[in-house]
Design a protein around this motif. Structure first.
Motif, PDB file in Angstrom:
ATOM      1  N   GLN A   1       9.172  19.214  -7.736  1.00  0.00           N
ATOM      2  CA  GLN A   1       9.086  20.605  -7.290  1.00  0.00           C
ATOM      3  C   GLN A   1      10.358  21.028  -6.563  1.00  0.00           C
ATOM      4  OE1 GLN A   1       5.312  20.832  -5.079  1.00  0.00           O
ATOM      5  NE2 GLN A   1       4.623  22.267  -6.618  1.00  0.00           N
ATOM      6  N   LEU A   2      10.862  20.154  -5.714  1.00  0.00           N
ATOM      7  CA  LEU A   2      12.083  20.475  -4.986  1.00  0.00           C
ATOM      8  C   LEU A   2      13.255  20.649  -5.937  1.00  0.00           C
ATOM      9  CD1 LEU A   2      13.644  20.811  -2.336  1.00  0.00           C
ATOM     10  CD2 LEU A   2      13.900  18.305  -2.255  1.00  0.00           C
ATOM     11  N   LEU A   3      13.352  19.769  -6.929  1.00  0.00           N
ATOM     12  CA  LEU A   3      14.437  19.849  -7.905  1.00  0.00           C
ATOM     13  C   LEU A   3      14.372  21.150  -8.693  1.00  0.00           C
ATOM     14  CD1 LEU A   3      16.843  18.565  -9.347  1.00  0.00           C
ATOM     15  CD2 LEU A   3      15.210  17.424 -10.877  1.00  0.00           C
ATOM     16  N   PHE A   4      13.192  21.491  -9.177  1.00  0.00           N
ATOM     17  CA  PHE A   4      13.041  22.733  -9.934  1.00  0.00           C
ATOM     18  C   PHE A   4      13.327  23.942  -9.055  1.00  0.00           C
ATOM     19  CE2 PHE A   4      11.332  20.258 -13.281  1.00  0.00           C
ATOM     20  CZ  PHE A   4      11.297  21.057 -14.412  1.00  0.00           C
ATOM     21  N   GLY A   5      12.935  23.856  -7.777  1.00  0.00           N
ATOM     22  CA  GLY A   5      13.210  24.958  -6.877  1.00  0.00           C
ATOM     23  C   GLY A   5      14.703  25.164  -6.662  1.00  0.00           C
ATOM     24  N   LEU A   6      15.449  24.051  -6.561  1.00  0.00           N
ATOM     25  CA  LEU A   6      16.883  24.150  -6.370  1.00  0.00           C
ATOM     26  C   LEU A   6      17.594  24.651  -7.627  1.00  0.00           C
ATOM     27  CD1 LEU A   6      17.540  20.841  -4.379  1.00  0.00           C
ATOM     28  CD2 LEU A   6      17.558  23.182  -3.490  1.00  0.00           C
ATOM     29  N   LEU A   7      17.098  24.225  -8.801  1.00  0.00           N
ATOM     30  CA  LEU A   7      17.758  24.589 -10.053  1.00  0.00           C
ATOM     31  C   LEU A   7      17.399  25.996 -10.529  1.00  0.00           C
ATOM     32  CD1 LEU A   7      17.455  21.233 -12.045  1.00  0.00           C
ATOM     33  CD2 LEU A   7      19.478  22.155 -10.904  1.00  0.00           C
ATOM     34  N   PHE A   8      16.130  26.338 -10.416  1.00  0.00           N
ATOM     35  CA  PHE A   8      15.656  27.583 -11.019  1.00  0.00           C
ATOM     36  C   PHE A   8      15.112  28.579  -9.997  1.00  0.00           C
ATOM     37  CE2 PHE A   8      14.847  24.051 -14.004  1.00  0.00           C
ATOM     38  CZ  PHE A   8      15.778  24.390 -14.981  1.00  0.00           C
TER      39      PHE A   8
ATOM     40  N   GLN B   1       0.807  -1.218   0.000  1.00  0.00           N
ATOM     41  CA  GLN B   1       0.000   0.000   0.000  1.00  0.00           C
ATOM     42  C   GLN B   1       0.840   1.267   0.000  1.00  0.00           C
ATOM     43  OE1 GLN B   1      -2.645  -1.421   3.320  1.00  0.00           O
ATOM     44  NE2 GLN B   1      -4.248  -0.613   2.004  1.00  0.00           N
ATOM     45  N   VAL B   2       2.091   1.164   0.428  1.00  0.00           N
ATOM     46  CA  VAL B   2       2.943   2.343   0.418  1.00  0.00           C
ATOM     47  C   VAL B   2       3.153   2.859  -1.000  1.00  0.00           C
ATOM     48  CG1 VAL B   2       5.128   1.073   0.243  1.00  0.00           C
ATOM     49  CG2 VAL B   2       5.073   3.309   1.393  1.00  0.00           C
ATOM     50  N   ARG B   3       2.974   1.997  -1.987  1.00  0.00           N
ATOM     51  CA  ARG B   3       3.112   2.420  -3.387  1.00  0.00           C
ATOM     52  C   ARG B   3       2.096   3.472  -3.770  1.00  0.00           C
ATOM     53  NH1 ARG B   3       2.216  -2.871  -6.453  1.00  0.00           N
ATOM     54  NH2 ARG B   3       1.998  -1.365  -8.164  1.00  0.00           N
ATOM     55  N   ALA B   4       0.995   3.543  -3.034  1.00  0.00           N
ATOM     56  CA  ALA B   4      -0.037   4.534  -3.344  1.00  0.00           C
ATOM     57  C   ALA B   4       0.488   5.954  -3.201  1.00  0.00           C
ATOM     58  CB  ALA B   4      -1.253   4.329  -2.440  1.00  0.00           C
ATOM     59  N   PHE B   5       1.538   6.143  -2.399  1.00  0.00           N
ATOM     60  CA  PHE B   5       2.070   7.478  -2.149  1.00  0.00           C
ATOM     61  C   PHE B   5       3.215   7.829  -3.102  1.00  0.00           C
ATOM     62  CE2 PHE B   5       0.039   6.119   1.719  1.00  0.00           C
ATOM     63  CZ  PHE B   5      -0.634   7.246   2.154  1.00  0.00           C
ATOM     64  N   SER B   6       3.451   6.990  -4.091  1.00  0.00           N
ATOM     65  CA  SER B   6       4.554   7.257  -5.014  1.00  0.00           C
ATOM     66  C   SER B   6       4.308   8.503  -5.854  1.00  0.00           C
ATOM     67  CB  SER B   6       4.793   6.049  -5.923  1.00  0.00           C
ATOM     68  OG  SER B   6       3.624   5.740  -6.666  1.00  0.00           O
ATOM     69  N   LEU B   7       3.056   8.745  -6.254  1.00  0.00           N
ATOM     70  CA  LEU B   7       2.755   9.899  -7.104  1.00  0.00           C
ATOM     71  C   LEU B   7       3.054  11.207  -6.385  1.00  0.00           C
ATOM     72  CD1 LEU B   7       1.676  11.152  -9.685  1.00  0.00           C
ATOM     73  CD2 LEU B   7      -0.649  10.892  -8.783  1.00  0.00           C
ATOM     74  N   ILE B   8       2.575  11.347  -5.153  1.00  0.00           N
ATOM     75  CA  ILE B   8       2.820  12.590  -4.421  1.00  0.00           C
ATOM     76  C   ILE B   8       4.311  12.742  -4.137  1.00  0.00           C
ATOM     77  CG2 ILE B   8       2.323  11.459  -2.204  1.00  0.00           C
ATOM     78  CD1 ILE B   8       1.733  15.167  -3.115  1.00  0.00           C
ATOM     79  N   GLY B   9       4.993  11.634  -3.888  1.00  0.00           N
ATOM     80  CA  GLY B   9       6.433  11.701  -3.653  1.00  0.00           C
ATOM     81  C   GLY B   9       7.194  12.186  -4.875  1.00  0.00           C
ATOM     82  N   ILE B  10       6.812  11.667  -6.044  1.00  0.00           N
ATOM     83  CA  ILE B  10       7.472  12.078  -7.285  1.00  0.00           C
ATOM     84  C   ILE B  10       7.221  13.555  -7.575  1.00  0.00           C
ATOM     85  CG2 ILE B  10       7.450  11.781  -9.790  1.00  0.00           C
ATOM     86  CD1 ILE B  10       6.906   8.791  -9.293  1.00  0.00           C
ATOM     87  N   LEU B  11       5.979  13.990  -7.426  1.00  0.00           N
ATOM     88  CA  LEU B  11       5.641  15.384  -7.724  1.00  0.00           C
ATOM     89  C   LEU B  11       6.363  16.348  -6.795  1.00  0.00           C
ATOM     90  CD1 LEU B  11       1.814  15.057  -8.434  1.00  0.00           C
ATOM     91  CD2 LEU B  11       3.624  15.512 -10.088  1.00  0.00           C
ATOM     92  N   LEU B  12       6.392  16.034  -5.508  1.00  0.00           N
ATOM     93  CA  LEU B  12       7.096  16.911  -4.574  1.00  0.00           C
ATOM     94  C   LEU B  12       8.597  16.896  -4.834  1.00  0.00           C
ATOM     95  CD1 LEU B  12       5.207  16.223  -1.219  1.00  0.00           C
ATOM     96  CD2 LEU B  12       5.075  18.256  -2.667  1.00  0.00           C
ATOM     97  N   GLY B  13       9.121  15.741  -5.257  1.00  0.00           N
ATOM     98  CA  GLY B  13      10.535  15.672  -5.602  1.00  0.00           C
ATOM     99  C   GLY B  13      10.863  16.541  -6.804  1.00  0.00           C
TER     100      GLY B  13
END
Length: 228
Positions: free
Chosen positions: A183-190, A169-181
């Motif tokens: 966002q964090l990457l874009f925030g660090l880069l740009f 069931q932890v796989r259900a949270f993969s989408l929110i994890g990817i999206l927040l990741g």
């Protein structure tokens, strides 16, 4: 047989989702065309700025309301009006596309009325998280907090489905994890703002409300947590 041939292989989009998409894109189209002088005359150049001032959510205004005990309707409206104002056309279009995709999936599972309730709750929850947890003068705009609310609803539905088939069931949270990741990457880069706080507030609101809207959802969650 003739009836079968005329049926569409795709389920139609819920009217409430289409209506919200039309409003988001329509408002942005008016701002973009007005800025180019194609509609509205000379004063149309300032439409976006005027909308930002009147309809964006402001943590400073929330603080003022709490301090003074005054809650004018035009400021309470900001809790629900900010998703219809975007920074530019790309921002609005991307939000609209995600609204169509996620809104369709959630509405097919829960129905249009419950989907609208999730959108409203996550819009409010996102603004509240932004205003309470942050001390920033930057206003909140854009439809992503309610979209993250739909992601929260989809996450809970997937969590239930994985439990029924014996999946992790932890796989259900993969989408929110990817999206927040991302966002964090874009925030660090740009460079980026703190909108992710509102997005996370929207996600939590959508997830929590879906637990209550799905029959037996709260009991199933309690049982699952007790097992752990």
């Amino acid at each position: 047989m003739a009836h079968r041939h005329t049926e569409s292989p795709l389920n139609p989009l819920p009217p409430v989702i289409i209506a919200l998409f039309v409003v988001i894109v329509g408002v942005e189209a008016a701002f973009s065309l007005g800025a180019r002088g194609l509609v509205g005359g000379p004063e149309a150049v300032g439409w976006r700025l005027e909308a930002l001032q009147r309809f964006s959510f402001s943590g400073n205004i929330l603080g003022w309301m709490i301090d003074t005990g005054q809650y004018p309707p035009e400021h309470l409206l900001r809790f629900f009006s900010y998703p219809f104002v975007h920074g530019n056309f790309t921002h609005a279009l991307f939000a609209g596309v995600m609204l169509l995709a996620l809104g369709k999936m959630v509405a097919e599972a829960l129905g249009p009325a419950r989907t609208l309730a999730i959108l409203a709750a996550s819009t409010f929850g996102g603004a509240l998280a932004y205003g309470v947890l942050l001390a920033t003068p930057v206003p909140l705009i854009g439809a992503f907090p309610p979209i993250y609310g739909l992601i929260g609803a989809f996450t809970y539905l997937l969590w239930l489905r994985l439990g029924q088939v014996g999946g992790q069931q932890v796989r259900a949270f993969s989408l929110i994890g990817i999206l927040l990741g991302i966002q964090l990457l874009f925030g660090l880069l740009f460079g980026g703002g703190l909108d992710w706080v509102a997005d996370l507030g929207g996600f939590a609101s959508g997830f929590a409300l879906t637990i209550l809207l799905v029959p037996g959802g709260w009991q199933r969650l309690r049982d699952r947590l007790r097992q752990r």
